[in-house]
Write an enzyme that holds these catalytic residues in place. Sequence first.
Site, PDB file in Angstrom:
ATOM      1  N   HIS A   1     -16.024  11.745  81.576  1.00 40.95           N
ATOM      2  CA  HIS A   1     -16.925  12.877  81.785  1.00 40.95           C
ATOM      3  C   HIS A   1     -17.594  12.776  83.153  1.00 40.95           C
ATOM      4  O   HIS A   1     -17.866  11.684  83.637  1.00 40.95           O
ATOM      5  CB  HIS A   1     -17.997  12.914  80.695  1.00 40.95           C
ATOM      6  CG  HIS A   1     -17.449  12.960  79.307  1.00 40.95           C
ATOM      7  ND1 HIS A   1     -17.312  11.827  78.529  1.00 40.95           N
ATOM      8  CD2 HIS A   1     -16.990  13.997  78.564  1.00 40.95           C
ATOM      9  CE1 HIS A   1     -16.800  12.163  77.356  1.00 40.95           C
ATOM     10  NE2 HIS A   1     -16.586  13.470  77.355  1.00 40.95           N
TER      11      HIS A   1
ATOM     12  N   HIS B   1     -25.238  10.874  82.302  1.00 42.05           N
ATOM     13  CA  HIS B   1     -25.551  12.292  82.080  1.00 42.05           C
ATOM     14  C   HIS B   1     -27.049  12.570  82.174  1.00 42.05           C
ATOM     15  O   HIS B   1     -27.443  13.729  82.358  1.00 42.05           O
ATOM     16  CB  HIS B   1     -25.068  12.739  80.697  1.00 42.05           C
ATOM     17  CG  HIS B   1     -23.580  12.806  80.558  1.00 42.05           C
ATOM     18  ND1 HIS B   1     -22.773  13.429  81.478  1.00 42.05           N
ATOM     19  CD2 HIS B   1     -22.744  12.308  79.595  1.00 42.05           C
ATOM     20  CE1 HIS B   1     -21.506  13.320  81.095  1.00 42.05           C
ATOM     21  NE2 HIS B   1     -21.471  12.645  79.962  1.00 42.05           N
TER      22      HIS B   1
ATOM     23  N   ASP C   1     -13.859   5.941  78.184  1.00 38.45           N
ATOM     24  CA  ASP C   1     -13.385   7.016  77.323  1.00 38.45           C
ATOM     25  C   ASP C   1     -12.195   7.762  77.933  1.00 38.45           C
ATOM     26  O   ASP C   1     -11.712   8.733  77.349  1.00 38.45           O
ATOM     27  CB  ASP C   1     -14.501   7.991  76.973  1.00 38.45           C
ATOM     28  CG  ASP C   1     -15.455   8.274  78.112  1.00 38.45           C
ATOM     29  OD1 ASP C   1     -15.145   7.862  79.251  1.00 38.45           O
ATOM     30  OD2 ASP C   1     -16.502   8.890  77.884  1.00 38.45           O
TER      31      ASP C   1
END
Length: 567
Positions: A206, A164, A297
């Site tokens: 993500h 990120h 995740d």
Amino acid sequence: MASYGFNDQYSSMASDSSERRRVGLIYDERMCLHSDPNDLLPLVKPDKAREPHPECPDRIRAIWNKLHSSGIAQRCVVMEGKEVEDKHIELVHTKKHINLIKNVSSTTNLRREELANKYSSIYFNEGSTEAAYLAAGSVIEVAEKVAEGELDSAFAIVRPPGHHAEENQPMGFCLYNNVAIATRYLLDNRPDLGIKKILIVDWDVHHGNGTQKMFWKDPRVLFFSVHRYDSGTFYPGGDDGSHVMTGDGLGKGYNINVPWEHDRCGDADYLAVWDHLLIPVAKEFGPDIILISAGFDAAIGDPLGGCRVSPYGYAVMLNKLLVFARGKIVMALEGGYNLDSIANSVQACIEVLLQQKPVIGTLEAYPFESTWRVIQAVRKELSSFWKTLAERLPEKVTSMRTPFIQVVSSDSEDEYDNFPNRVSQDLEKDIDNVIQPFSDLKVNDGPGITSQASIISHTWRAELSKIDIWYAAFGSNMKLSRFLCYIAGGQNGWYHNVLYLGKENGIPILTMTCQLSDVDYFKSGKASMCKPSKEYANTLIRGLVEGKQLTEEEATSYIQQATNRPL
């Protein structure tokens, strides 16, 4: 394995080989020094007890302990971490960003908290600088050894994660973009190694927004990310993770996003994407090395991801990639917050890298209908760049699917279905009737609300996260920084349950929800009852009194009794 139309030709490349593969394993306990300062509060203030931050030191400790107890670590080439040099970080980050991370640990606690509050889902402590330098340097170290041929493949057990982190800002638990730094290092600083094309596979739940932006115009890097998107509302939010984001300039077509429409995607969904998107494109691209942003995740039981990939699923995904780049694969840990799932999944992957036994298992499910819809949309969007995607998938393949049925359930259901569907169909329908209007809310440019489902990201999060909001929730002991995370965070774990109800007299109105599984958990008596702290109790009492619900004596008595009786 039962493949239900998936391409099975990419099986184990060396499971019957007597030659032992050299697999690097890098770990350094110093990366555990980076932790959320709030996790220490219960030690000095017992009344502040709370769940530890999900991106905690135990994540890598759990992996390391699992690999040692199983004997896997002893079969690998184990290395200590190595700190990155600033000149290598500058390949993808600005000097301003580097100075922030380099100096943050040497400042005061108050200053660190102020700095962290400027960014999305970030914390700093006295160990953050060293951990960030070790994480980035360790990924470079193993990537270089794999590229040189000293190692066949490697896994970097690092934290903080990186995908990120953008050019000029940390975000989403990430400080430096570890994989991006290593990628640019191989391409720009070590041309002698002959690495001219790199495939980055990001299977973290993500979207890897930072990595995408760093190689947006670079045709030497094929960035492939499969992630939850939820119409742009899942963290990191916005449209960066959309399938229409395909790169720019010379890099057009070299950015491939596979955005899930909802949660609960599992092995069948991911393997369908591998067989009908990633594997064909990788074959056409022909990478010299593969770097995997290996977040776990999306694994079964993860508290933030809500998906259901098993260790077997990760093993098959990785095994299918071993046929490329002569098996030169570097894996770098990203997310993953269920300690058991992350440890089991990493072990399954390293067993694949060692190639000393075949991947054994079965696939007993079909992809969701939405999975085929997403695959078809991605293939259409990228068909002008990749010949292999121009072919139409046969109906006999896409017809094998599972309908997605929206039910109210826990985001962390595990493989044993500890939270089975205990809600009647009538009640589900009633709940949907209540929830749907909230789901359809969308902010206009002007005042008021439009009852129209938003396919684009919810703009209210970006707007409200930039202003200070006094929240009139009597009984809330939430810090302002955490509250702002709820606003900015999107539908992600802790942050998904904030709803914006519009404005009244120019004041934004927000509310928070919980799931039926949470209610059931408290009703079952499994949730421990505890007396609120004095400060918290006084806040509750003040709210009840000022709201003219009870007198001060009645409110005090009510709170005392409430902690001793079940819901």
